[in-house]
Design a protein around this motif. Sequence first.
Motif, mmCIF file in Angstrom:
data_model
loop_
_atom_site.group_PDB
_atom_site.id
_atom_site.type_symbol
_atom_site.label_atom_id
_atom_site.label_comp_id
_atom_site.label_asym_id
_atom_site.label_seq_id
_atom_site.Cartn_x
_atom_site.Cartn_y
_atom_site.Cartn_z
ATOM 1 N N UNK A 56 0.786 -1.236 0.000
ATOM 2 C CA UNK A 56 0.000 0.000 0.000
ATOM 3 C C UNK A 56 0.821 1.290 0.000
ATOM 4 N N UNK A 57 2.137 1.202 0.087
ATOM 5 C CA UNK A 57 2.958 2.407 0.123
ATOM 6 C C UNK A 57 2.965 3.029 1.509
ATOM 7 N N UNK A 58 3.803 4.040 1.676
ATOM 8 C CA UNK A 58 3.906 4.706 2.976
ATOM 9 C C UNK A 58 2.687 5.585 3.225
ATOM 10 N N UNK A 59 2.492 5.974 4.473
ATOM 11 C CA UNK A 59 1.325 6.798 4.809
ATOM 12 C C UNK A 59 1.684 8.266 5.016
ATOM 13 N N UNK A 60 2.951 8.629 4.760
ATOM 14 C CA UNK A 60 3.340 10.032 4.934
ATOM 15 C C UNK A 60 3.773 10.676 3.616
ATOM 16 N N UNK A 443 -2.753 7.455 11.108
ATOM 17 C CA UNK A 443 -3.095 6.233 11.840
ATOM 18 C C UNK A 443 -3.755 5.274 10.862
ATOM 19 N N UNK A 444 -3.159 4.107 10.724
ATOM 20 C CA UNK A 444 -3.717 3.103 9.821
ATOM 21 C C UNK A 444 -4.051 1.835 10.591
ATOM 22 N N UNK A 445 -5.069 1.154 10.099
ATOM 23 C CA UNK A 445 -5.424 -0.153 10.625
ATOM 24 C C UNK A 445 -5.256 -1.158 9.495
ATOM 25 N N UNK A 446 -4.375 -2.113 9.704
ATOM 26 C CA UNK A 446 -4.193 -3.174 8.722
ATOM 27 C C UNK A 446 -5.315 -4.194 8.885
ATOM 28 N N UNK A 447 -5.915 -4.596 7.774
ATOM 29 C CA UNK A 447 -7.007 -5.569 7.773
ATOM 30 C C UNK A 447 -6.522 -6.815 7.032
ATOM 31 N N UNK A 448 -6.509 -7.944 7.716
ATOM 32 C CA UNK A 448 -5.973 -9.181 7.138
ATOM 33 C C UNK A 448 -6.997 -10.293 7.310
ATOM 34 N N UNK A 449 -7.401 -10.887 6.212
ATOM 35 C CA UNK A 449 -8.423 -11.940 6.276
ATOM 36 C C UNK A 449 -7.820 -13.259 6.729
ATOM 37 N N UNK A 539 -7.424 0.665 6.650
ATOM 38 C CA UNK A 539 -8.315 1.747 7.076
ATOM 39 C C UNK A 539 -7.397 2.912 7.396
ATOM 40 N N UNK A 540 -7.556 4.026 6.682
ATOM 41 C CA UNK A 540 -6.689 5.182 6.886
ATOM 42 C C UNK A 540 -7.410 6.251 7.689
ATOM 43 N N UNK A 541 -6.636 7.035 8.410
ATOM 44 C CA UNK A 541 -7.206 8.138 9.187
ATOM 45 C C UNK A 541 -6.093 9.068 9.622
ATOM 46 N N UNK A 542 -6.473 10.170 10.227
ATOM 47 C CA UNK A 542 -5.531 11.100 10.837
ATOM 48 C C UNK A 542 -5.908 11.271 12.297
ATOM 49 N N UNK A 543 -4.887 11.457 13.126
ATOM 50 C CA UNK A 543 -5.117 11.663 14.559
ATOM 51 C C UNK A 543 -4.559 13.017 14.952
ATOM 52 N N UNK A 577 1.380 2.001 10.948
ATOM 53 C CA UNK A 577 1.631 3.324 10.386
ATOM 54 C C UNK A 577 2.761 4.052 11.080
ATOM 55 N N UNK A 578 3.210 5.145 10.473
ATOM 56 C CA UNK A 578 4.336 5.899 11.021
ATOM 57 C C UNK A 578 4.013 6.481 12.393
ATOM 58 N N UNK A 579 2.773 6.909 12.598
ATOM 59 C CA UNK A 579 2.391 7.469 13.897
ATOM 60 C C UNK A 579 2.542 6.462 15.020
#
Length: 746
Positions: A56-60, A443-449, A539-543, A577-579
């Motif tokens: 998914x690449x970096x989040x920053x 802030x990311x949440x990795x989702x793995x089935x 799941x991506x977001x910002x905190x 995520x980096x955070x």
Amino acid sequence: MLKLFALKKTIIGFFIILGIASGFLLFNLKFSFDFSQFFPEGDEDLEFYQDFIKDFGTDDNFLLVAVEREGSVFKTDFLNEFHQITIDSKDFPYVTENQSITTLFYPLKSAVGYTRIPIINRKDSTKFAKNWKKIQEDDLFINSLIDENATSLVLALQTEDSIDYKQSTELLSAVRNRLERAGFKKYHLLGRAFFYEALIDMQKRELIVTTIASSLLIFLILFLVYRRIVIIALSLASIFLALLIFMGILSLLGIELTVLAAFYPILLLIVGTSDVIHIMDDYLGKIGNGIEKEKAMQLTLKHVGISTLLTSVTTAIGFASLLTSKSTSVSGFGLNSAIGVLTAFVTVVFFTCALLMIIDKKYLLPKKRNSNRWTSRLLSINSFTKKFPRPILLGSLIFGVFCVLGMNKINTNYQIKNSFPVNSTIANDFEFFQQNYAGFRPLEVAVITEGTHRITDFHVAQEIEKVVQKMKSFPEIRNVQSVNTFYKGFHKANNLNQSAYFVLPETEAEFQKYNKEVKKLARRQFGKFVNAKETKSRITSKVLDVGLDSITRVYTDLNGFFTTRTDSTKVRFKLTGTGILLDKNSFYVRESLINGLLMGALLVALIMALLFRNLKLLLISLLPNILPLLFAAGLLGFLGIPLEATISVVFAIVFGIAVDDTIHFLGRYKVSRDNGHDQEKALEITFSETGRALVITTLSLFFGFMVLLFSIHAPSMTIGLLVSVTLLAALVLDLLLLPVLIRKLL
């Protein structure tokens, strides 16, 4: 050693050539700032993140450009110009994608298929009020692409991963030039490229300012102490040569200077000054008493040379204790500082001593004999310790208890904004996005089935939605996006674009219909949230930057929710995520700090044991150096300063330098005892012959680190204050507590 000094001219020539070569190497010095420098090396979460970004690449890798307009952004000219900038941004260097609210559309299902409705009808101002009402109802773009008062818009740029400083400046130059051409004066930037530019510019400024300020301070101290131009020139030449050679070594090794690099000039100049003063003071005293230069140098190296070597080694060990840190920035600083301290020692011992032996002593000695004020005052301190041992011991005990109480108040509620220059553009822009948008911290949440389940299964989507809604319940978390956004968007499009239908469809049949349409009409965007095998999602977001302790409570709550409220037989959720990595590194600070200092203390104890060969002297030496560490920790607690990776270097600096005075004091005491003097006479000799150098060097250190109060970097200011007052406390303990312990225990 004296055989080497027979080649004193050769030694001087060698160091001059070395200095010239180092000067040329300075042009190759590299600066860097990357939040990954503070990631905890070897941590399982870091390994997971590094594997996760392969899909998914970096989040920053983003740059946000917010443009303000007084009153409202809903003005035709403003919207058209902003839209054109969005279009032009595709050609900005290192930009892979762009997005703004003027380029986005609502999908709407009609009889002939899907059609697109612009979110803002730029060409029809009569619809602006309706557009704004719809945006507010949907709440999809508030705090992400437009603020809740409609006074600013955001252009969101996605950049190539891990762009460097040069690439960052190229991108920012293109952005600023385009904004200026549009006449937009009030804009704000946020993102990796902006951080890179601003913080490296800060590093360069700090390096220059601290070097100049420290140099002026050293000149003043040397002038007040010696009042001889030759001595001042010789000392400054030695100290600056050590700094030059050290920086040349860093350049030769290709070591990049990080945000902590501003400490290097202070450390090298001040520690080098300390070495020079100890050797110079002893040597001048001996030639002033009529001893020949060669014999005086021999005695100086015997009396203080070994102590100076040991203090350099113990100082280097103090910095090397930072190697236990999981942060590459902090551990690298520790290693580089250790190299610098040893470089300063080698330069001072060889270059300075060689110069002293060449220069005629008439140019070194003062025209008037020094008064005995120093000796009388130092001996009065010795008399005070002899007269009041119990109050000194009791005061030390109370002081220790006070420090422990403060240490228990230490918190780790660190905020990213504390890393920015005070009252700078980046600090102000960061605060603007904090107040009006979702902030910076990803802030990311990795989702793995699990098993045969896939992200595109209806029941997996339902589990994802549970987490999405939970995240939205936290006021600190904003701009939550997941793969479900696509399904909800198509569900809304199939129901006349009504906001109430921006939810997951109730039936699996509807869900699978939308799933096919998503893959057909939004495949590229879908690929940003789901991997090719459909076994992973994000799941991506910002905190908001509300402090580490507050965010930690959010993390704990989310992890508990994953465990108890989601079906782990179908899908797993993991914070990443980096955070997360930056926050986790803060948890390691205390552990690595304690481990490193214990290891360092053990090595220093071993060195002292070899030096003194006396268990009681070893125990005596440790107590006055433990209390300054407790004092530094106590100050952190009482002043409410959060403990984080950068601040943690305080303890290494205090530990490495504070022990120097103890070694010089006990080293001279031992020499006096070995020469047959009784305990009281040995203490008098120690105070009169070593006390002056201890006071001068500590005051040099005190004011040297106080230079950091002129820093624009808040953590550097804190470090300067803490180190200064703590080293002063260490001197007081050495002059008061050490004699009392010697009399009590020896």
